[in-house]
Scaffold this active site. Structure first.
Site, PDB file in Angstrom:
ATOM      1  NE  ARG A  26      -3.794   2.039   2.605  1.00  0.00           N
ATOM      2  CZ  ARG A  26      -4.992   2.042   2.024  1.00  0.00           C
ATOM      3  NH1 ARG A  26      -5.366   1.008   1.296  1.00  0.00           N
ATOM      4  NH2 ARG A  26      -5.820   3.061   2.160  1.00  0.00           N
ATOM      5  CE1 TYR A  27      -0.739   3.755   3.561  1.00  0.00           C
ATOM      6  CE2 TYR A  27       0.067   2.113   5.108  1.00  0.00           C
ATOM      7  CZ  TYR A  27      -0.926   2.977   4.685  1.00  0.00           C
ATOM      8  OH  TYR A  27      -2.092   3.051   5.384  1.00  0.00           O
ATOM      9  CG  ASP A  93      18.289 -19.021   4.918  1.00  0.00           C
ATOM     10  OD1 ASP A  93      19.257 -19.600   5.445  1.00  0.00           O
ATOM     11  OD2 ASP A  93      17.990 -17.833   5.185  1.00  0.00           O
ATOM     12  CB  THR A 117      30.160 -19.351   7.591  1.00  0.00           C
ATOM     13  OG1 THR A 117      29.123 -19.856   8.435  1.00  0.00           O
ATOM     14  CG2 THR A 117      30.248 -17.843   7.780  1.00  0.00           C
ATOM     15  CG  HIS A 165       3.767  26.399  27.379  1.00  0.00           C
ATOM     16  ND1 HIS A 165       4.525  25.475  28.062  1.00  0.00           N
ATOM     17  CD2 HIS A 165       4.449  27.575  27.463  1.00  0.00           C
ATOM     18  CE1 HIS A 165       5.611  26.059  28.544  1.00  0.00           C
ATOM     19  NE2 HIS A 165       5.593  27.325  28.194  1.00  0.00           N
ATOM     20  CB  SER A 295     -15.768  13.105   6.781  1.00  0.00           C
ATOM     21  OG  SER A 295     -16.759  12.414   7.519  1.00  0.00           O
ATOM     22  NE  ARG A 309      -0.994   7.307   3.788  1.00  0.00           N
ATOM     23  CZ  ARG A 309      -1.267   7.241   2.480  1.00  0.00           C
ATOM     24  NH1 ARG A 309      -0.288   7.410   1.604  1.00  0.00           N
ATOM     25  NH2 ARG A 309      -2.493   7.007   2.066  1.00  0.00           N
ATOM     26  NE  ARG A 335      23.934 -16.059  14.420  1.00  0.00           N
ATOM     27  CZ  ARG A 335      23.565 -15.952  13.151  1.00  0.00           C
ATOM     28  NH1 ARG A 335      24.110 -16.713  12.232  1.00  0.00           N
ATOM     29  NH2 ARG A 335      22.626 -15.109  12.796  1.00  0.00           N
ATOM     30  CB  SER A 340      17.814 -15.163  11.940  1.00  0.00           C
ATOM     31  OG  SER A 340      17.491 -15.311  10.580  1.00  0.00           O
ATOM     32  NE  ARG A 344      14.500 -14.960   7.990  1.00  0.00           N
ATOM     33  CZ  ARG A 344      14.817 -15.490   6.811  1.00  0.00           C
ATOM     34  NH1 ARG A 344      14.331 -14.959   5.715  1.00  0.00           N
ATOM     35  NH2 ARG A 344      15.612 -16.546   6.738  1.00  0.00           N
TER      36      ARG A 344
END
EC number: 4.3.2.2
Length: 490
Positions: A26-27, A93, A117, A165, A295, A309, A335, A340, A344
């Protein structure tokens, strides 16, 4: 962001029957979505395997030109279905994609990922993605600053009621207030650029960062291992690589990255909150399209939906900094894998969210509308009270007694305030002063004493100096992209 060993490999079905992140659907812009796409990630993995093989060949390992060419020819030939099936079987993966790449590169299959690795492709790809994502954000932020600078310059001298204020305070100018926004965004631009330029490649480090596997490949030749790291780092376009890593690059890098993005979110939230408050005062509005509906129930409404938004998404962006803070704090020894799945989500979402709010804020800043007559009316309501000190001083200069004048002004001010607060009328303090013979020596000076521009101090000069000395020099590297207009998503 992918980490070798995170075994959650099944892809959710797309379309209208499954959840899709609104950030992507959407964005956010297509270009930012692509940087965080599977295609870009896995293509970069293959590119990293190619760079590693090329560097290993250069340094004397038995890798043929034919194997190198086979890898080059298949960088984009990614069988995503096969990779998903492999990952379902292997629960890994990176190895799933090693096998998938090897399937279309049978001659090179034996040397793909040689000595490496999972984090060789996982972490280095993440760093490439972060760098490229910054490169998309920086010109967008520069364009927002440029649009607001144009707005500030044009209205540098337009007096407006200041608020502290959210109560009426001394006058400022519309342009000066805008410069408060610009100054925060300039700090964000500098911070984003600094963090982007400070990114270092993880490089070729092996399983626990010791480079032991590569030292074995090169039969203990320390210099060749150093050269291998340097060659791949240069191929990836980084000036520096970490000398020290565990299995991963330090997760404090992610803290730095999300910290500057969260700070940007705070800036945008403040700016758009100000715009929303000004919209309520009817002094300023964001763009409102001809067919736009404010509206479903109230046809007259012109809600500041773009600013809303931005505030909504900026709140999300600011909260994401908590993820890397916690992740970095619990990375045991060399680690753990609990980084992980979190990474993501939070790294991608931070950049997609920042991208969205910058696109939206640019759209806002390209169409801000100011209503000078409303601003002028509000000044007229409050300025008489603020001008009382000037009126007292003018009376003293005309021969009056300061204490007598102060008492007269105090009584008239309270009467005028009662009209405003108790009767809902306009501030009639000046009319009361004009009707009081005591003030006749300065009646002819009242227009000058109430000139709004005389209450704004050095605001217009500050705007000019700020833009010329701080803003325009900062924007100079982005001049070539300044004409790009913002495309507002749904």
């Amino acid at each position: 962001m992918a980490e070798g060993g995170d075994r959650g490999g099944q892809q959710a079905a797309c379309g209208h029957d499954s959840y899709r992140s609104p950030l992507a659907s959407r964005y956010a812009s297509p270009e930012m979505c692509f940087v965080f796409s599977d295609r870009y990630k896995f293509r970069t993995w293959r590119q990293l395997w190619l760079w590693l093989a090329e560097a290993e060949q250069t340094l004397g390992l038995p890798i043929t030109d034919e194997q190198i060419q086979e890898m080059k020819s298949n960088l984009d030939n990614i069988d995503f279905k096969m990779a998903a099936e492999e990952e379902k079987q292997l629960r890994h993966d990176v190895m799933a994609h090693v096998h998938t790449f090897g399937h279309c590169c049978p001659k090179a299959a034996a040397i793909i990922h040689l000595g490496a690795t999972s984090c060789y492709v996982g972490d280095n790809t993440d760093l490439i993605i972060l760098r490229n994502a910054f490169d998309l954000l920086l010109p967008k932020l520069a364009r927002v600053i440029s649009r607001l600078a144009d707005f500030a310059k044009e209205r540098a001298s337009l007096p407006t009621l200041g608020f502290t204020h959210f109560q009426p305070a001394q006058l400022t100018t519309v342009g000066k207030r805008c410069c408060l926004w610009i100054q925060d965004l300039c700090m964000d631009l500098q911070n984003l650029k600094r963090v982007r330029d400070d990114l270092r490649f993880r490089g070729v480090k092996g399983t626990t960062g010791t480079q032991a596997s590569f030292l074995q490949l090169f039969e203990g030749d320390d210099q060749k291992v150093e050269q291998l790291d340097k060659i791949v780092t240069e191929k990836a376009g980084f000036k520096r690589a970490f000398i020290i890593t565990g299995q991963t690059y330090t997760r404090k890098v992610d803290i730095e990255v999300l910290s500057v993005l969260a700070s940007l979110g705070a800036s945008v939230h403040k700016i758009c909150t100000d715009i929303r408050l000004l919209a309520n005062l009817k002094e300023m509005e964001e763009p409102f399209e001809k067919q736009q509906i404010g509206s479903s129930a109230m046809p007259y409404k012109r809600n500041p939906m773009r600013s809303e938004r931005c505030c909504s998404l900026a709140r999300h962006l600011m909260t994401l900094i908590v993820d890397p803070l916690q992740t970095a704090s619990v990375q045991w020894f060399e680690r753990t894998l609990d980084d992980s799945a979190n990474r993501r989500i939070c790294l991608a979402e931070a950049f997609l969210t920042a991208d969205t709010i910058l696109n939206t804020l640019q759209n806002i800043s390209e169409g801000l509308v100011v209503y000078p007559k409303v601003i002028e009316r509000r000044i007229r309501q409050e300025l008489p009270f603020m001008a009382t000190e000037n009126i007292i001083m003018a009376m003293v200069k005309a021969g009056g007694n300061r204490q007598d004048c102060h008492e007269k002004i105090r009584v008239l001010s309270q009467q005028a305030a009662a009209v405003v607060k108790q009767e809902g009328g306009d501030n009639d303090l000046i009319e009361r002063i004009q009707a009081d013979a005591y003030f006749s020596p300065i009646h002819s000076q009242l227009d000058r004493l109430l000139d709004p521009s005389s209450f704004t101090g050095r605001a217009s000069q500050q705007v000019q100096r700020f833009l010329e000395e701080e803003v325009y020099p900062l924007l100079k590297p982005y001049e070539s992209v300044m004409k790009v207009k913002a495309e507002l998503c749904l």
